[in-house]
Design a protein around this motif. Structure first.
Motif, PDB file in Angstrom:
ATOM      1  N   ALA A 280      -0.990  -0.537   4.630  1.00 19.82           N
ATOM      2  CA  ALA A 280      -0.073   0.200   5.512  1.00 19.82           C
ATOM      3  C   ALA A 280      -0.404   1.688   5.522  1.00 19.82           C
ATOM      4  O   ALA A 280      -0.457   2.321   6.584  1.00 19.82           O
ATOM      5  CB  ALA A 280       1.367  -0.025   5.065  1.00 19.82           C
ATOM      6  N   LEU A 281      -0.658   2.244   4.347  1.00 21.64           N
ATOM      7  CA  LEU A 281      -0.954   3.666   4.284  1.00 21.64           C
ATOM      8  C   LEU A 281      -2.290   3.979   4.949  1.00 21.64           C
ATOM      9  O   LEU A 281      -2.425   4.997   5.632  1.00 21.64           O
ATOM     10  CB  LEU A 281      -0.969   4.136   2.827  1.00 21.64           C
TER      11      LEU A 281
ATOM     12  N   PHE B 142       1.580  -8.430  -9.642  1.00 17.85           N
ATOM     13  CA  PHE B 142       0.987  -8.325  -8.305  1.00 17.85           C
ATOM     14  C   PHE B 142       1.233  -9.589  -7.479  1.00 17.85           C
ATOM     15  O   PHE B 142       1.513  -9.522  -6.285  1.00 17.85           O
ATOM     16  CB  PHE B 142      -0.521  -8.091  -8.419  1.00 17.85           C
TER      17      PHE B 142
ATOM     18  N   ARG C  57     -15.062  -0.183 -13.184  1.00 18.16           N
ATOM     19  CA  ARG C  57     -14.760  -0.172 -14.612  1.00 18.16           C
ATOM     20  C   ARG C  57     -15.744  -1.029 -15.395  1.00 18.16           C
ATOM     21  O   ARG C  57     -16.251  -0.637 -16.442  1.00 18.16           O
ATOM     22  CB  ARG C  57     -13.347  -0.702 -14.835  1.00 18.16           C
TER      23      ARG C  57
ATOM     24  N   VAL D 126      -2.900 -10.508   3.465  1.00 19.04           N
ATOM     25  CA  VAL D 126      -2.182  -9.253   3.678  1.00 19.04           C
ATOM     26  C   VAL D 126      -2.909  -8.401   4.708  1.00 19.04           C
ATOM     27  O   VAL D 126      -2.324  -7.945   5.699  1.00 19.04           O
ATOM     28  CB  VAL D 126      -2.055  -8.492   2.349  1.00 19.04           C
TER      29      VAL D 126
ATOM     30  N   ILE E   5      -8.140   3.987 -11.143  1.00 21.15           N
ATOM     31  CA  ILE E   5      -6.816   3.627 -11.658  1.00 21.15           C
ATOM     32  C   ILE E   5      -5.852   3.395 -10.494  1.00 21.15           C
ATOM     33  O   ILE E   5      -5.099   2.428 -10.463  1.00 21.15           O
ATOM     34  CB  ILE E   5      -6.311   4.739 -12.598  1.00 21.15           C
TER      35      ILE E   5
ATOM     36  N   VAL F  28       1.703  -1.837 -13.887  1.00 25.26           N
ATOM     37  CA  VAL F  28       0.376  -2.438 -13.842  1.00 25.26           C
ATOM     38  C   VAL F  28      -0.606  -1.563 -14.610  1.00 25.26           C
ATOM     39  O   VAL F  28      -1.401  -2.038 -15.428  1.00 25.26           O
ATOM     40  CB  VAL F  28      -0.060  -2.612 -12.373  1.00 25.26           C
TER      41      VAL F  28
ATOM     42  N   PHE G 212      -0.851  -4.304  -0.126  1.00 26.59           N
ATOM     43  CA  PHE G 212      -0.122  -4.115   1.143  1.00 26.59           C
ATOM     44  C   PHE G 212       0.275  -2.657   1.347  1.00 26.59           C
ATOM     45  O   PHE G 212       0.363  -2.191   2.475  1.00 26.59           O
ATOM     46  CB  PHE G 212       1.068  -5.063   1.275  1.00 26.59           C
ATOM     47  N   VAL G 213       0.465  -1.957   0.237  1.00 26.67           N
ATOM     48  CA  VAL G 213       0.768  -0.535   0.371  1.00 26.67           C
ATOM     49  C   VAL G 213      -0.471   0.207   0.870  1.00 26.67           C
ATOM     50  O   VAL G 213      -0.408   1.030   1.782  1.00 26.67           O
ATOM     51  CB  VAL G 213       1.242   0.040  -0.980  1.00 26.67           C
TER      52      VAL G 213
ATOM     53  N   PHE H 119     -18.840  -4.129   0.125  1.00 22.69           N
ATOM     54  CA  PHE H 119     -18.294  -2.799  -0.150  1.00 22.69           C
ATOM     55  C   PHE H 119     -17.992  -2.665  -1.638  1.00 22.69           C
ATOM     56  O   PHE H 119     -18.391  -1.703  -2.294  1.00 22.69           O
ATOM     57  CB  PHE H 119     -16.954  -2.603   0.587  1.00 22.69           C
TER      58      PHE H 119
ATOM     59  N   LEU I 200     -21.323  -2.850  -3.940  1.00 20.77           N
ATOM     60  CA  LEU I 200     -22.161  -1.647  -3.852  1.00 20.77           C
ATOM     61  C   LEU I 200     -21.406  -0.445  -4.398  1.00 20.77           C
ATOM     62  O   LEU I 200     -21.930   0.311  -5.225  1.00 20.77           O
ATOM     63  CB  LEU I 200     -22.578  -1.406  -2.407  1.00 20.77           C
TER      64      LEU I 200
ATOM     65  N   ILE J  58      -6.579   0.088  -8.916  1.00 13.94           N
ATOM     66  CA  ILE J  58      -6.151  -1.075  -9.680  1.00 13.94           C
ATOM     67  C   ILE J  58      -4.638  -1.240  -9.626  1.00 13.94           C
ATOM     68  O   ILE J  58      -4.128  -2.347  -9.620  1.00 13.94           O
ATOM     69  CB  ILE J  58      -6.628  -0.942 -11.142  1.00 13.94           C
ATOM     70  N   SER J  59      -3.936  -0.127  -9.562  1.00 13.32           N
ATOM     71  CA  SER J  59      -2.501  -0.252  -9.789  1.00 13.32           C
ATOM     72  C   SER J  59      -1.638  -0.203  -8.525  1.00 13.32           C
ATOM     73  O   SER J  59      -0.437  -0.388  -8.608  1.00 13.32           O
ATOM     74  CB  SER J  59      -2.036   0.839 -10.758  1.00 13.32           C
ATOM     75  N   VAL J  60      -2.216   0.041  -7.374  1.00 14.04           N
ATOM     76  CA  VAL J  60      -1.391   0.062  -6.160  1.00 14.04           C
ATOM     77  C   VAL J  60      -1.567  -1.266  -5.418  1.00 14.04           C
ATOM     78  O   VAL J  60      -2.686  -1.697  -5.194  1.00 14.04           O
ATOM     79  CB  VAL J  60      -1.779   1.251  -5.251  1.00 14.04           C
ATOM     80  N   PRO J  61      -0.460  -1.921  -5.046  1.00 16.02           N
ATOM     81  CA  PRO J  61      -0.568  -3.203  -4.342  1.00 16.02           C
ATOM     82  C   PRO J  61      -1.317  -3.053  -3.015  1.00 16.02           C
ATOM     83  O   PRO J  61      -1.212  -2.016  -2.351  1.00 16.02           O
ATOM     84  CB  PRO J  61       0.881  -3.602  -4.084  1.00 16.02           C
TER      85      PRO J  61
END
Lengths: 567, 310, 465
Positions: free
Chosen positions: B148-149, C395, B194, B252, B136, C443, B144-145, B107, B110, B139-142
């Motif tokens: 869950a989301l 992280f 990127r 996770v 962005i 981050v 596990f969030v 994923f 590609l 890259i910047s959201v963990p």
């Protein structure tokens, strides 16, 4: 910009076309890849026969969850509640608990106690899932196997009331000397060390389940490791076990009471303790029952799910270290800690889950007295939070200890969410009310146990669940000889009451002993009661008759049935 | 070449031995006793248990036994699942993690290449901005969030549509894999996008592209044979480490989606202090990682003739 | 890149006239700029990087100056305001302290009648309910709902069961919030079957507070003039509170100290170590280099997350410890080889450069070579590595906290706060939103700054864009 066909534009459109072609190819590739992977994965995890629906009316089956993978089904070594849930469906001992939580005849049709000797007469029609009859030899074999040192069973101690069991387990006597004997195929005779009043309640425990010798030996040490590595004699039998993923139970055609199981199959289709995941699965109709945490209740009410509550029958408390070198061995300090807190606030304001009950006694609500409930016959001491009095006790304690200020106390805690919540709550509470600094020592399960055994704590968040349906399973907790008395509380008066509860055959005398022990534990602040754990859960409205109870399988689907949406 | 491969493999074996020793020493210095249970065990039971797991022998002897068994590919019996061998656990659960990892990397690769190429083509235009914003986020959201989301979004989608589009958790069929793999691959996909974008931009101004244009090659040919091909190379280089990181780092996602992968087992084993499972998993993953890196190096040398193996 | 045509101009006679004599030759002067000035100039033109830099400065201010401005104890618990979102109504009425109820007394204005009814004004202290006997019932079950009860199968949370003939009252104390509740009661007959009817009542709960609480919470009202029935405002929490009623803003600041401590210090340590190690290996070369690089290879081969977890377990966290140091040590121990390899490569490369050879031929000492050429020329790469290492360290911390191997309570970090909040995501999204947002911003800022730095410092990139 307006000019339609600069070389760049042409490159761009060509590239765009190329990229979309690649994208299509990539998607096709992904799909092929997924199917290949699926096929490969299928070699290790077959989900054959499993429905995607929580309640499958057509196949008369349900999907449920387990909080974790059962470590093993080997009844001789099993110690945990999750294995207990599955074993409660697929196995049956001499006695068992019915849907109302009453102790009833299981494989044994009737039994008779005569002093130290108990005789069990087994049902003629009790059979294993391969069709062989369940015999008294199967019980004798399993019990002796538990006691063999090489088996290294952690729960072997529960058999110690049987004659010579302890010595055999320690390797001092051969297991043949143990007081259990099959008189013939259908008669089992048990000889006890001393007459006790509650052996029939112990005998319903998992460790007393039978095993067929021939089959056990065939498995070469892997008994109970997989679905086909075990024989079942309960209303259901396990037909597949994909480790970590799912476990399927089907109705056992050889079970002696064909009317008991109404479902054709129970799929434990998910193994997870993540409450959000479980809620999502339930909402998606993929499991038939889920436990709800405090935060999920609003959503559950909004969805108009039917809610039930159930007290698990375990008590949770803060154990205090009574070893003489510890500050907490000082009575006034303990009293101060006790008086400054209030389990009502903990449960009603902090934990907030309606299934939980504020802790008021070392005995949970269900423990029986002589005629009714123990706590009705011997009401626990009424606790009122009293901070000024607590401060007086603290001052007394400081005077006795010859201290200006109390050094920090160590609060050992587990790493579960509720334990963490509780630890942080108490830390702040005692700091605010008494100015006592608490250092939280959060440890994973085994590290915590290790520190508890070593006495490396001042306070520890702990709990106790019953092994059998008798108050003694709680009452002997603080006996000076009990290894689970982690705080090393020693009180000859309490010991004397424990002896009475253990040996007396008179229920009135035993219950009075329970009542006295309950009072001592509060008065002498042996521990601080916190709560009794409970659950709020929701069941698919079409599924009826799910039993949740303290003994036997905690969640029992073996009596459940599906009522298709007629009403 | 053969000598080089042999040397690398030898180094790999040495590394695995190092990992095995490090893990062994680490495990035997952990506070806590893997045999303790909720119910305190008396001395006799404790002795029986220790004998069963060979913990009663001196440490050096335990170490030699452990190395000997490992050489034969035997990691012993689990402490929590007392009748299951660690080998069985790895054999049954590693394929799950690997499947998830492969799918996630695919994923990511590609998606990363496509999005990266697209953004570079539409540089400083709407598609570029939209995709780069998503990158962005990626890259910047963990993770596990995201997990869950993602699950929450899916369950609401399912209940909105009244049909189960994809299962929200579990394992078994293709449909179970899609969301977890996406979530797992998301971070890598953002990173690769990127990388691909900047690589494309670099290639666009390269001399050989100008030459190709001057030669009058068709735009399609320029794009596929020259631009894309050269721009992809740096992406391929990072794929090796990415596969390893994703396969061994799926905890996770495995926890949130209730997937029976090896990562989840490892976390549980750590919490339960299950020595044999911890050691087995670590050594196995270490070996996997080492040989993966060797393999990727070899493949890379084969793809890109400019890289010579010495 | 379109090539514009140069317009052709024909020459005119004027073009052949002599220029007047000039006083001096034109001096073409460009201010001499060092590498760093140049880099800074380049960075300044990169808006994203600049904004990121400001964000990072703001974060550092938030972390260290924030607690001086917002002087709220992050550990202080307010059990009356648990999991409160930002900007909710904080009004509370002053009432007398709560007294346990025996079910007999009725508040003024309430009298016992038929069915289910209230016995006093419903407050956040308690809701008191009474009901009358239903013929044929053996026991009752009382429910509480947040939505009006219309369906007998979904009456809400079962609060308690009561046997008929026993008490016919209930005092609800459980987590009462100032909102409307719906209580219902159903009866069960002798066969344990639920009867078809249920009674329901709504209770509009008002928030109350006692004098003692007003005093202990230091709400800033004049206690002496306060009377029962007065309205006071509870403590203000700009970002709401968490699951123990602790101020989110204060906790975010406390968490920032932990997260940034690990996120900044760990990269700083392992990058420095990596630089030393790599520079030594690269400069000395030969067998020593071989050996040193083999050791680095070993460490690289360790599965990172697995070993992070193992380290956490082996070190253990003692009582009262936050667990920050073990995490720091583990991060440093496992992360240095990447920098070491990079720096070694750079040094090896620079060593072979013509200008270094020239300097050596001109008699430059080792020290001169190292400080004049090697370090300045690798510093850019190191700085970029450092910037990119920060987000990954943050992280890692968040990840470890997620699987319960992170910092120990009551220490807060953004990771552990997010982890706790995931459980309450549905009802109290603010608890997840803020820490997750902080992680994301940090981050992101470091990533963009890293990009900018790379563009600014990387010689290859000069002149592009």
């Amino acid at each position: 910009m307006k000019q339609p066909r600069t070389p760049d534009d042409r490159l761009l459109s060509a590239a765009g076309r190329q990229l979309s072609a690649y994208a299509l190819m990539a998607i096709a590739f992904l799909i092929v890849l997924m199917f290949i992977l699926n096929w490969l994965a299928g070699l290790t995890s077959s989900s054959s026969g499993m429905s995607r629906f929580g309640v499958d009316v057509e196949n008369n089956s349900i999907n449920a969850f387990l909080r974790n993978e059962p470590p093993q089904m080997d009844t001789m070594r099993s110690t945990d509640a999750i294995s207990g849930v599955v074993l409660g469906h697929v196995m049956e001992g001499l006695l068992r608990y019915d849907e109302n939580g009453e102790l009833v005849a299981g494989i044994a049709e009737r039994w008779e106690q005569n002093g130290t000797e108990i005789t069990y007469w087994l049902r003629d029609n009790a059979r294993w899932s391969n069709g062989d009859p369940v015999t008294a030899h199967d019980f004798e074999f399993a019990w002796k196997k538990v006691l063999e040192p090489a088996t290294a069973s952690q729960y072997s101690f529960i058999l110690y009331p049987i004659l010579n069991a302890e010595k055999a387990n320690q390797g001092e006597l051969p297991v043949d000397a143990v007081g259990v004997r099959a008189l013939d195929d259908k008669t089992l005779q048990v000889t006890l060390e001393a007459p006790i009043a509650y052996f029939d309640r112990i005998v319903a425990f998992v460790t007393f389940l039978p095993a067929q010798k021939e089959f056990f030996e065939q498995t070469q040490g892997r008994y109970g490791a997989d679905a086909d590595k075990m024989l079942y004699n309960g209303p259901f039998m396990m037909t597949s076990w994909v480790h970590g993923a799912s476990l399927r139970l089907e109705r056992n055609p050889f079970y002696w009471d064909p009317s008991r199981a109404k479902l054709d199959a129970i799929n434990f289709a998910h193994m997870t303790s993540d409450s959000n995941t479980l809620l999502n699965l339930f909402k998606d109709g993929q499991i038939a029952l889920t436990d709800l945490t405090t935060q999920m209740l609003e959503e559950a009410m909004f969805q108009r799910w039917p809610l039930e509550r159930f007290a698990e029958g375990t008590v949770f408390f803060t154990d205090l270290n009574h070893r003489p070198e510890r500050l907490t061995s000082n009575f006034n300090l303990r009293k101060a800690l006790q008086l400054a807190q209030d389990s009502d606030e903990l449960v009603n304001r902090v934990i907030k889950l309606p299934g939980y009950l504020p802790g008021i006694s070392m005995f949970p609500e269900w423990v029986q007295g002589v005629n009714g409930l123990l706590r009705e016959e011997f009401p626990p001491a009424v606790h009122r939070r009293n901070v000024p009095l607590a401060r007086e006790h603290l001052q007394k304690a400081l005077d006795e200890l010859g201290l200006e200020r109390l050094p920090p106390l160590v609060l050992l805690s587990g790493d579960t969410p509720v334990a963490r919540l509780q630890a942080e709550y108490y830390q702040e509470l005692w700091r605010r009310e008494l100015g006592i600094e608490i250092r939280i020592d959060e440890q994973t399960f085994r590290q915590r146990l290790d520190k508890m055994s070593a006495g490396d704590f001042d306070l520890v968040l702990s709990g106790w669940g019953p092994d059998y349906n008798d108050g003694l399973t709680f009452a002997d907790l603080y006996a000076s000889w009990n290894l689970n008395n982690r705080g090393r509380y020693i009180n000859p008066e309490l010991d004397a009451y424990v002896r009475i509860a253990q040996t007396s055959l008179d229920q009135v005398e035993r219950v009075r002993a329970f009542g006295m022990i309950q009072q001592i534990v509060y008065d002498d602040v042996v521990h601080i009661s916190n709560y009794e754990r409970g659950y709020v859960y929701s069941t698919d409205p079409r599924l009826k008759g799910v039993v949740r109870r303290v003994f036997g399988a905690e969640t029992d689907y073996s009596y459940a049935w599906i009522e298709a949406e007629a009403n | 070449m053969a000598a080089y491969v042999l040397k690398r493999i030898l180094q790999g074996v040495l590394t695995v031995w190092f990992i095995a020793t490090a893990t062994f020493l680490a495990m035997h210095n952990v506070p806590g006793d893997p045999l303790s249970g909720e119910r305190a065990t008396n001395a006799a039971i404790q002795a029986n248990l220790e004998a069963r797991y060979g913990l009663d022998k001196p440490l050096t002897e335990q170490y030699l036994i452990y190395l000997g068994n490992m050489m034969r590919g035997d990691f012993g019996i689990s402490f929590t699942q007392q009748n299951r061998e660690v080998n069985d656990i790895i054999r049954e659960h590693f394929p799950v993690s690997a499947t998830l990892g492969i799918l996630a990397v695919t994923f990511a690769a590609l998606g990363g290449i496509l999005w990266g190429a697209l953004t570079s083509l539409y540089r400083n235009r709407m598609p570029d901005y939209v995709i780069m914003f998503l990158v962005i986020l990626g890259i910047s959201v963990p993770s596990f969030v995201f997990a869950a989301l993602g699950q929450l979004a899916l369950v609401n989608l399912n209940s909105l549509l009244g049909v189960s589009v994809l299962p929200v958790a579990g394992w078994g069929t293709v449909s179970h894999m899609i969301l977890p793999a996406l979530v797992l691959g998301l971070g890598t996909m953002a990173y690769l996008t990127r990388l691909m974008r900047s690589s494309m931009l670099e290639v666009m101004t390269a001399d050989y592209i100008r030459t190709a244009k001057a030669k009058g090659l068709t735009p399609t040919r320029i794009f596929t044979r020259h631009q894309l091909r050269n721009a992809v190379l740096p992406v391929v280089t990072v794929l090796g480490p990415a596969i390893a990181a994703i396969t061994t780092g799926g905890f996770v996602v495995e926890l949130v989606f209730a997937i029976p992968g090896l990562g989840r087992y490892f976390v549980q084993a750590v919490q339960q202090l299950d020595y044999t499972v911890i050691m087995g998993t670590t050594v196995f993953y270490g070996a996997f990682l080492v040989f993966m890196v060797i393999l990727v190096d070899l493949i890379y040398g084969w793809i890109d003739p400019r890289v010579r193996l010495k | 890149m379109s090539i514009s045509k140069i317009p052709v101009r024909t020459l005119r006679p004027a073009d052949f006239e002599l220029l007047p004599a000039q006083s001096a030759a034109p001096v073409i002067v460009r201010p001499s700029r060092s590498y760093w000035q140049d880099a800074w100039a380049r960075l300044k033109t990169n808006k994203r990087a600049l904004v990121s830099l400001y964000i990072i400065i703001a974060l550092i201010l938030f972390t260290f100056a924030g607690p001086l401005v917002w002087r709220v104890d992050p550990a202080r618990q307010d059990v009356d305001q648990i999991s409160v979102g930002p900007g909710v109504d904080r009004r509370a009425i002053v009432v007398e302290p709560w007294q346990a109820w025996d079910g007999s007394s009725l508040a003024p204005g309430y009298d016992s009648g038929e069915g289910l009814q209230l016995a006093a004004d419903p407050t956040t202290q308690s809701v008191r309910l009474l009901w009358s006997e239903v013929p044929g019932a053996t026991y009752y079950r009382l429910y509480r709902n947040l939505f009006s009860a219309t369906d007998i199968d979904a009456l809400g949370i079962p609060m308690a069961d009561f046997s008929a003939g026993g008490r016919r009252w209930y005092e609800d104390l459980l987590d009462l919030q100032p909102r409307e509740y719906f209580y219902s009661i159903t009866a069960f007959d002798a066969n344990n079957q639920r009867m078809d009817e249920f009674l329901t009542i709504s209770a509009d709960v008002t928030r109350v507070i006692t004098m003692d609480e007003v005093r202990s919470k230091e709400l800033g009202v004049d206690i002496d003039r306060l009377q029962l029935g007065d309205e006071v405002f509870l403590t203000f929490h700009p970002l709401g509170t968490d699951y123990l009623g602790r101020d989110m803003l204060a906790r975010l600041m406390a968490g920032a100290q932990v997260s940034l401590f690990i996120g900044l210090l760990a990269p700083l340590l392992f990058v420095s170590f990596g630089v030393l190690y790599g520079a030594t290996a690269g400069f000395v070369g030969g067998r020593v280099d071989q050996l040193m690089m083999r050791i680095a290879d070993f460490v690289v081969a360790l599965p990172f997350l697995l070993f992070m977890i193992l380290f956490q377990v082996v070190f253990g966290i003692g009582p009262g410890e936050s667990g920050i140091i073990p995490m720091l040590v583990a991060l440093v121990l496992l992360s240095w080889p990447a920098t070491a390899r990079l720096v070694r490569g750079q040094i090896m490369q620079i060593r072979e450069e013509a200008y270094v050879s020239a300097a050596r031929l001109l008699g430059g000492s080792h020290m001169y070579l190292i400080f004049r050429h090697m370090i300045p020329n690798t510093l850019g790469v190191i700085l970029v590595t450092l910037t990119f290492a920060v987000p990954s360290a943050i992280f890692t911390e968040a990840f470890l906290s997620f699987i319960g191997m992170g910092v120990a309570p009551p220490t807060a970090s953004w990771g552990s706060m997010s982890n706790e909040a995931l459980k309450t995501m549905l009802t109290h999204p603010h608890e997840l939103f803020f820490p997750a947002l902080m992680i994301s911003i940090t981050v992101l800022a470091f990533n963009l700054l890293g990009d900018g730095l790379r563009d600014a410092l990387d010689a290859r990139m000069r002149g592009m864009e």
